[in-house]
Write an enzyme that holds these catalytic residues in place. Structure first.
Site, PDB file in Angstrom:
ATOM      1  N   ARG A 166      -5.857   6.933  -8.816  1.00 28.70           N
ATOM      2  CA  ARG A 166      -4.776   5.681  -8.319  1.00 28.70           C
ATOM      3  C   ARG A 166      -5.288   4.060  -8.704  1.00 28.70           C
ATOM      4  NH1 ARG A 166      -6.889   3.339  -2.971  1.00 28.70           N
ATOM      5  NH2 ARG A 166      -4.987   2.194  -2.710  1.00 28.70           N
TER       6      ARG A 166
ATOM      7  N   GLU B 108      -8.537  -1.460 -10.233  1.00 30.95           N
ATOM      8  CA  GLU B 108      -9.977  -0.698  -9.843  1.00 30.95           C
ATOM      9  C   GLU B 108      -9.066   0.427 -10.557  1.00 30.95           C
ATOM     10  OE1 GLU B 108     -12.652  -2.382  -6.034  1.00 30.95           O
ATOM     11  OE2 GLU B 108     -10.789  -0.199  -6.099  1.00 30.95           O
TER      12      GLU B 108
ATOM     13  N   TYR C 267       0.788  -1.071  -0.097  1.00 25.88           N
ATOM     14  CA  TYR C 267       0.337  -0.326  -0.293  1.00 25.88           C
ATOM     15  C   TYR C 267       0.945   1.638  -0.205  1.00 25.88           C
ATOM     16  CZ  TYR C 267      -4.290  -2.910   1.443  1.00 25.88           C
ATOM     17  OH  TYR C 267      -5.136  -3.986   1.384  1.00 25.88           O
TER      18      TYR C 267
END
Lengths: 196, 347
Positions: free
Chosen positions: B224, B266, B37
């Site tokens: 993102r 995504e 992350y």
């Protein structure tokens, strides 16, 4: 799937009487009465003259009555108390401080009533007392089951075996329950008491 | 773009496929051979080779028509997938405007929006819609504004209100999600709805992301990429329907990895809205089969390495535990150990 250590899980910081409040409104369930009784021992009885106490539960009724608060009202059931609380909040004036104590399910439902009246959740004083039983929404059928004490548990609406997560919705006043054996139906472990 | 729209399904017989053009335009989510992350936001400006998903502000591709049919099926079954709190009506109109304008800007041959004061005219050619309406008057549309435009836009959205230095998920249409519930998360703040994500809180990702987004400016959207994996080409991997798709995870075997296992990316874009000061959070899902992915040698090598070396918390959170070893083994045949070039685009 993360089960514990989820940031949405509520934190109950405990009662502290707000000296600046013009009026104190208490909603207390069961052992939640003790949260108020302990405050009286700690800071004295002065604030009780401008306090209204809504109470549900068999225990501690006499001790609450002996406090001599401005208003003490006992409800036969939680839904009845929540109706009264709603009206109290509709009528409430600036400077009223709301205090909630009892099981998590009770605090959550009373807070939901308060949120619907536009009260900021951060301004509500809460203290968890009594059972650790949880109020859980089944994410599949959306049915809510009160007083869940085991992990996993059986949804009282659709019958799926649900894992109780720490993920919590104030809007629904419920933790999230997710099918524990969806990937391998029939593989659910037996329920264990985890929220006594 | 390829203006031929596929006829395909995202449930039952799973006839979803990517054309070779769609494979090359796929927003591959790994810029290096490992993954953790990060606050990986960048300005949402056109990038990548001709035809890439990054070229248009709101991407439309060959799956558009079939995805809109799938969304309609989900909403007919479960109206709780589209919800807005009452104070979000201005933000709903902002959203309708932005999605109409940006789709028309990117694909003028498919969509057009004409404004004459508050008298607006919207044409959506792929879906055969010709709608005149009064901007701001809900009675002139067949659905509420957010619901209306989301039946014509690929991807999910959340509309996030900003107050008390926090972001609040107060509206959304969510039918193609990676296992999170709008109905449950509605009304939560940024930290709360990200509560179930492991590791990222501890390394301060959400604090920094929140600070960044609170200062998001109008006309300067950011994007993102996020990812997970999906078994069969199912768009609706909602927690609501987990009992329907959960068993798929136990169905992966060496001989079906290529067709059954999908990388799910995504493309998230975030837009400050002009009237409401809310943020529109678009979460556009792209699926690619393993057999399609390995057509790009760089992606095959890289995804093999990412998946092989993924931290255990992420394996669990993303629900990969059952089938990851099988997929890593399958992908290893396509990894000759050669170095990969930086960035996400094909060589």
């Amino acid at each position: 799937m993360l089960v514990q250590g989820i940031k949405s899980r509520p934190v109950y910081t405990g009662f502290a009487i707000d000296e600046n409040a013009q009026r104190h409104l208490f909603a207390l369930e069961g052992e939640g009465a003790r949260a108020l009784l302990d405050q009286v021992k700690k800071v004295g009885k002065e604030f009780l003259a401008v306090s209204e106490i809504l109470h549900v539960g068999e225990a501690h009724g006499k001790e609450l009555a002996a406090l001599g608060a401005d208003i003490l009202w006992s409800a036969p059931t939680t839904p009845v108390l929540l109706n009264r609380l709603r009206q109290n909040l509709i009528n409430a004036r600036m400077g009223t401080r709301l205090y909630l104590s009892g099981t998590e399910g009770f605090i959550g439902q009373a807070m939901k009533v308060a949120l619907e009246q536009g009260i900021d959740f951060g301004s509500i004083v809460t203290e968890h007392r009594g059972s650790e039983a949880r109020r859980v929404q089944c994410v599949h059928c959306k049915g809510i089951t009160d007083n869940v004490t085991t992990q996993p548990f059986t949804c009282s609406h659709c019958g799926l075996t649900l894992l109780v997560r720490d993920h919590y919705s104030r809007r629904l006043a419920a933790f999230q329950g997710v099918c524990i054996d969806a990937e391998e139906p029939g593989s659910a472990p037996p329920p264990e008491v985890r929220f006594p | 773009m390829n203006t031929v729209f596929n006829t395909e399904s995202f449930r039952d017989d799973f006839t979803f496929r990517n054309s070779p053009v769609a494979v090359r335009r796929f927003p591959f989510p790994f810029h290096e051979d490992k993954y953790m992350y990060a606050v990986n936001m960048e300005p949402h400006v056109p990038a990548g080779p001709e035809g890439h998903a990054y070229r248009a502000p709101i991407d439309v591709d060959e799956h558009y028509v079939s995805e809109m049919k799938d969304r309609e099926m989900v909403l007919r079954e479960d109206p709780l997938r589209a919800q807005a709190l009452p104070h979000m009506m201005a933000a709903q109109w902002d959203t309708l405007e932005l999605l109409m304008e940006k789709q028309a800007e990117g694909f003028p041959e498919l969509f057009s929006l004409t404004k004459n004061g508050d008298q607006w005219h919207w044409i959506n050619r792929p879906l055969g819609i010709d709608q005149k309406f009064i901007f701001g008057d809900t009675s002139t549309l067949p659905y509420e504004p957010m619901d209306y435009i989301m039946r014509q836009t690929q991807g999910d959205i959340c509309i996030v209100d900003q107050r008390d230095s926090q972001l609040w998920m107060d509206a959304g249409v969510v039918t193609t999600q990676a296992d999170w519930s709008l109905d449950f998360d509605l009304g939560m703040n940024f930290m709360e709805w990200h509560g179930p994500v492991p590791l990222a809180h501890q390394i301060g990702v959400f604090e920094r992301a929140l600070k960044f987004l609170l200062n998001l400016q109008q006309g300067k959207p950011v994007r993102r990429l996020n990812w997970t994996m999906t078994i069969n080409s199912r768009l609706d991997t909602s927690p609501e329907n987990y009992p329907k798709w959960g068993p798929d995870r136990a169905s992966v075997a060496p001989e079906n990895v290529g067709n059954k296992v999908h990388l799910r990316c995504e493309l998230q874009s975030l837009w400050r809205l002009p009237r409401s000061n809310a943020i529109l959070f678009v979460i556009r899902c792209y699926l690619i089969k393993m057999e399609e992915l390995v057509a790009i040698p760089k992606w095959a090598r890289r995804f093999h390495r990412v998946l092989r070396d993924l931290p255990p918390e992420l394996i669990d959170y993303k629900g990969l535990t059952r089938y990851r070893p099988t997929v890593v083994e399958w992908l290893s045949k396509y990894d000759d150990g050669k170095a990969t070039s930086p960035g996400i685009f094909p060589d």
